[in-house]
Design an enzyme around this catalytic site. Structure first.
Site, short mmCIF file in Angstrom:
data_model
loop_
_atom_site.label_atom_id
_atom_site.label_comp_id
_atom_site.label_asym_id
_atom_site.label_seq_id
_atom_site.Cartn_x
_atom_site.Cartn_y
_atom_site.Cartn_z
N HIS A 1 67.79 33.09 35.13
CA HIS A 1 68.69 34.38 33.66
C HIS A 1 68.84 32.79 33.03
O HIS A 1 68.72 33.74 31.73
CB HIS A 1 69.45 35.37 34.29
CG HIS A 1 70.52 34.20 34.75
ND1 HIS A 1 71.64 34.30 35.73
CD2 HIS A 1 71.98 34.10 33.60
CE1 HIS A 1 72.60 33.56 36.37
NE2 HIS A 1 72.93 32.92 34.85
N ASP B 1 67.28 34.79 41.26
CA ASP B 1 67.42 33.88 40.09
C ASP B 1 67.95 32.04 40.62
O ASP B 1 68.21 31.48 40.56
CB ASP B 1 68.82 34.33 40.54
CG ASP B 1 69.54 33.83 38.60
OD1 ASP B 1 68.91 34.12 38.02
OD2 ASP B 1 70.80 33.51 38.83
N GLY C 1 77.82 29.72 31.16
CA GLY C 1 77.45 28.66 31.06
C GLY C 1 77.40 28.08 32.03
O GLY C 1 77.03 27.03 32.33
N ASN C 2 77.95 28.06 33.27
CA ASN C 2 78.20 27.84 35.02
C ASN C 2 77.33 27.71 34.68
O ASN C 2 76.79 27.09 36.23
CB ASN C 2 79.74 28.07 34.85
CG ASN C 2 80.62 27.24 34.86
OD1 ASN C 2 81.94 27.56 34.23
ND2 ASN C 2 80.90 25.91 35.40
N SER C 3 76.73 28.44 35.16
CA SER C 3 75.03 29.67 35.79
C SER C 3 74.37 28.27 35.79
O SER C 3 73.69 27.75 34.91
CB SER C 3 74.70 30.28 34.92
OG SER C 3 75.35 31.99 35.01
N GLY D 1 47.20 37.79 37.90
CA GLY D 1 47.09 38.90 37.10
C GLY D 1 47.01 40.12 36.93
O GLY D 1 46.01 41.01 36.60
N SER E 1 49.37 44.18 38.82
CA SER E 1 50.90 44.39 39.09
C SER E 1 50.38 45.20 40.90
O SER E 1 49.08 46.09 40.87
CB SER E 1 51.13 44.81 38.59
OG SER E 1 50.86 46.15 37.66
#
Length: 424
Positions: free
Chosen positions: A174, A204, A282-284, A334, A336
């Site tokens: 993220h 993540d 910001g720590n992420s 390419g 889904s």
């Protein structure tokens, strides 16, 4: 198979089903340009009441006969002297063992030891000095599509840490989501360009690499073993909360819990470390560090809605085994897909496998002749039924490799050769 019958974008590691699970309680610590709303149930905490026993001193001594009073006095003096000697000796041995007896019957320690008695443990300052040189600021500019709204230009910052001399950097997905440009600020103040190599949105995590191969990194981290963590162990979080003005910020706390199952807005369930070390926007992507100065987690999210001291970190062991695959560029198919489990297969009179919902124009899949409605049953000669099985095989390949895909089309099995390309 996902019981919700979700649709996955194979390149993004992303569940792209329109209806998302809205009953979630955790909040990502996002870049400081965006905050995602999560639903948090009210929690009420009640302090425990501790009742200490009080010795019953109300009993009266029996009366002695008058003619024995001198014997009683003499006996009392002797007993007092003996009691004093025994008491002094007891206190000596108790103090010698660094313990003191309290009036309520409990034994305490006047100078309690630190939480971690491991001889290899470092002080907080030493652990910080060991890891901080390898911690970086990740600055991004790009576009984020807010689920149907007009895509917006955005800028933000996060944190990351260098894992090897080649300049590979681990951070959160993220942090770099929608990034067109990525700049990394090293601990010595140098700003260098970086590129997104690979990522897993559901977990993540993302892997970056410094673009200039001639850049010498200031330091690399040492990865620890998150499986041996125990609640109560001291940890540090290092990163850049809020803005670059607060780079190299360290906060301390402890492991509050391990193996927390947390569900995010994407519907993904993560196994996380819970900590009370302060984790702010910001720590992420920054490291969670143990008392040996080893990285044992990637800071990722916090509880919102009034709760304090509830942050989460991805256990480093969840990522260790994937570092090699994350260090390779994303290979493009390419397509889904939708997983077809046994129940859906029975309902629709078809085999279990991966149903192609759509094919991207000019993609390797389209060039090979695959179509929407095809059911993938084999990938690289192996029978597959789940999205994760396809990803695992694909991630083991290199750019330019040709993979044989067997599909069922109109009740007949067909084979196609797909040449893998790096996703731009």
């Amino acid at each position: 198979m996902n019981e919700d019958n979700n649709i996955y974008d194979v390149e993004k590691y992303e569940d792209i089903t329109e209806e998302k699970n809205e009953e979630v309680v955790e909040d990502y610590t996002e870049k400081d340009h965006i905050e995602e709303d999560y639903v948090e149930e009210d929690r009420v905490y009640e302090k425990d009441s501790y009742v200490h026993p009080i010795n019953d001193l109300s009993k009266k001594p029996k009366k002695k006969k008058k003619n024995g009073i001198f014997k009683v006095i003499a006996l009392s003096l002797v007993t007092g002297l003996l009691g004093g000697a025994i008491g002094s000796g007891s206190v000596y041995y108790i103090m010698k063992g660094n313990k003191s007896s309290t009036s309520n019957g409990y034994i305490g320690t006047p100078n309690p030891a630190t939480f971690d008695s491991d001889v290899e443990s470092l002080t907080a300052s030493q652990a910080f000095e060991k890891v901080a040189p390898a911690v970086v600021i990740v600055s991004v500019s790009g576009v984020i599509d807010y689920s149907g709204f007009i895509p917006q230009e955005t800028e933000g910052i996060g944190s990351g840490f260098i894992i090897n001399e080649e300049g590979y950097i681990l951070t959160n997905y993220h942090v770099i989501e929608g990034a067109k440009e990525v700049t990394v600020t090293l601990s010595d103040g140098r700003e260098v360009k970086a590129k997104v190599i690979n990522y897993d949105e559901n977990q993540d995590v993302a892997m970056l690499k410094i673009s200039d191969d001639t850049v010498k990194v200031p330091a690399v981290v040492e990865l620890g073993d998150s499986d041996v963590l125990r609640p109560g162990e001291e940890v540090l979080a290092i990163g850049t909360p809020l803005s670059k003005d607060f780079n190299q910020t360290v906060t301390g706390g402890m492991v509050s819990a391990v193996n927390r199952n947390v569900e995010t807005t994407s519907g993904a369930k993560l196994n996380l470390i819970q900590t009370d070390a302060a984790i702010n926007p910001g720590n992420s992507g920054g490291p969670l560090v143990n008392t040996k100065g080893e990285v044992i987690g990637i800071n990722t999210m916090k509880i919102s809605g009034g709760a304090e001291g509830i942050g989460f970190s991805i256990p480093i062991n969840e990522v260790k085994d994937r570092i090699e695959s994350l260090s390779k560029p994303i290979l493009n198919l390419g397509i889904s897909i939708r997983e077809i489990n046994a129940e859906l297969a029975k309902q629709n009179n078809m085999e279990e496998g991966l149903y192609i919902v759509s094919v991207v124009e000019f993609s390797p899949a389209e060039k090979a002749g695959l179509q929407g409605g095809d059911l993938i049953v084999k990938f690289d000669g192996k029978r597959i039924k789940t999205f994760d099985e396809l990803k695992e095989i694909r991630d083991s390949k290199e750019e330019g490799d040709v993979v044989e895909m067997e599909v069922v089309r109109n009740g007949k099995n067909k084979t196609f050769n797909v040449q893998l390309e790096v996703k731009n």
